[in-house]
Design an enzyme around this catalytic site. Structure first.
Site, mmCIF file in Angstrom:
data_model
loop_
_atom_site.group_PDB
_atom_site.id
_atom_site.type_symbol
_atom_site.label_atom_id
_atom_site.label_comp_id
_atom_site.label_asym_id
_atom_site.label_seq_id
_atom_site.Cartn_x
_atom_site.Cartn_y
_atom_site.Cartn_z
ATOM 1 N N ALA A 152 36.708 50.868 58.339
ATOM 2 C CA ALA A 152 37.797 51.427 59.138
ATOM 3 C C ALA A 152 38.206 50.461 60.245
ATOM 4 C CB ALA A 152 37.376 52.778 59.726
ATOM 5 N N TYR A 153 37.215 49.920 60.921
ATOM 6 C CA TYR A 153 37.481 48.971 62.005
ATOM 7 C C TYR A 153 38.130 47.703 61.465
ATOM 8 C CZ TYR A 153 36.472 45.977 66.055
ATOM 9 O OH TYR A 153 36.570 45.117 67.119
ATOM 10 N N SER A 154 37.608 47.192 60.348
ATOM 11 C CA SER A 154 38.192 45.986 59.756
ATOM 12 C C SER A 154 39.632 46.229 59.326
ATOM 13 C CB SER A 154 37.364 45.523 58.553
ATOM 14 O OG SER A 154 36.192 44.855 58.973
ATOM 15 N N ALA A 156 41.789 48.100 60.741
ATOM 16 C CA ALA A 156 42.610 48.002 61.945
ATOM 17 C C ALA A 156 42.737 46.557 62.410
ATOM 18 C CB ALA A 156 42.004 48.864 63.048
ATOM 19 N N GLN A 157 41.632 45.808 62.347
ATOM 20 C CA GLN A 157 41.675 44.423 62.810
ATOM 21 C C GLN A 157 42.495 43.534 61.881
ATOM 22 O OE1 GLN A 157 40.973 45.156 65.664
ATOM 23 N NE2 GLN A 157 39.165 43.989 66.241
#
Length: 286
Positions: A152-154, A156-157
């Site tokens: 999920a974080y990746s 967004a990044q």
């Protein structure tokens, strides 16, 4: 004719703690007037007390609230007379197996790290265009390589990296420069939040699904915490990179902070997917 406020004004979001706090104080020490975006009044008061020169101005900024974002831009124009830089540092980190990331949590990840960043850019670009100023978007090495349990974080990044590339090309004719700062693991309060969010995600998943991942995910979180604790990269290193992006005559498109960030970039450029899959396979082995 360009309009440049004096002293140069910079907005830093996510300045309550960690990298944002360090950046706000560092930029103030370098002579900038810093509009420090915080979520609570007491965080702003603490930041002002820690500042050395009286040039930190706290503002309540919620990047997911368009009214809050617009108010920040109005303050910069009406009270400061303009803006030189926008440092998009605010963000959250959802770390969990993707099967355990519900829709609401994923929306929160993207709203904060992508949609909210674009809202800040849209609101402040007219001021930055007048000063031919700078946008600095903070991502991480996980905007280049997607690691298991950080999907999920990746996502967004990766999106923020793409947004930065497109923006850099779109605003170049008006003289605005756009850079990305990619920090690696740095010991900050975010790691405690990452563990808490991950634990909540597993508790919210069906028990039979959570059981599939629990052992390896908890080991992954522990390994992340150890890596951050061992890291020789400091918040001061990060703040210096942001300052360079704001002041270099010819700013780089990307500033990588820490040996791990540089290693991840090299891996993403040189290793085929199958080798990367094999490299990360150990994470998934009970």
């Amino acid at each position: 004719m360009t309009h440049t406020p004096s002293p140069l004004a910079v907005v830093v979001t996510g300045a309550s703690s960690g990298l944002g706090r360090e950046t706000a104080l560092d930029l103030e020490d370098r002579g900038f007037r810093v509009v420090a975006g915080v979520r609570r009044v007491e965080d702003g008061e603490k930041l002002v007390a820690e500042s050395l020169h009286g040039r930190v101005v706290p503002r309540l900024v919620d990047v997911t609230d368009d009214g809050s974002v617009a108010a920040c831009a109005r303050f910069c124009e009406e009270e400061l007379g303009g803006l030189w830089g926008l440092v998009n540092n605010a963000g959250i980190c959802v770390s969990a197996p993707l099967e355990c990331v519900d829709s609401e949590r994923m929306r929160q990840q993207l709203e904060t790290n992508v949609v909210g960043q674009l809202a800040m850019i849209r609101a402040h670009l007219p001021l930055l265009r007048r000063s031919r100023g700078r946008v600095v978007n903070v991502t991480s090495g996980l905007g280049r390589v997607a690691v298991p349990y950080m999907g999920a974080y990746s996502a967004a990044q990766f999106a923020k990296e793409a947004m930065s590339d497109a923006l850099r090309r779109e605003v170049a004719p008006s003289g605005v420069r756009v850079s990305v700062v990619q920090p690696g693991a740095i010991r900050t309060p975010i790691w405690d939040k990452v563990s808490n969010v991950g634990a909540e995600a597993l508790r919210g998943a069906p028990p039979e699904v959570a059981a599939l991942y629990r052992i390896t995910f908890e080991r992954f979180l522990e390994g992340n915490a150890r890596q951050a604790a061992r890291s020789r990269t400091t918040p001061e290193d990060f703040a210096r990179a942001v300052a360079r992006a704001l002041t270099d005559a010819n700013p780089r498109t990307r500033y990588r902070v820490g040996s791990d960030a540089r290693l991840v970039n090299a891996m993403s450029r040189t290793l085929p997917d199958r080798l990367l899959d094999r490299y990360f396979a150990g994470i998934l082995t009970p």
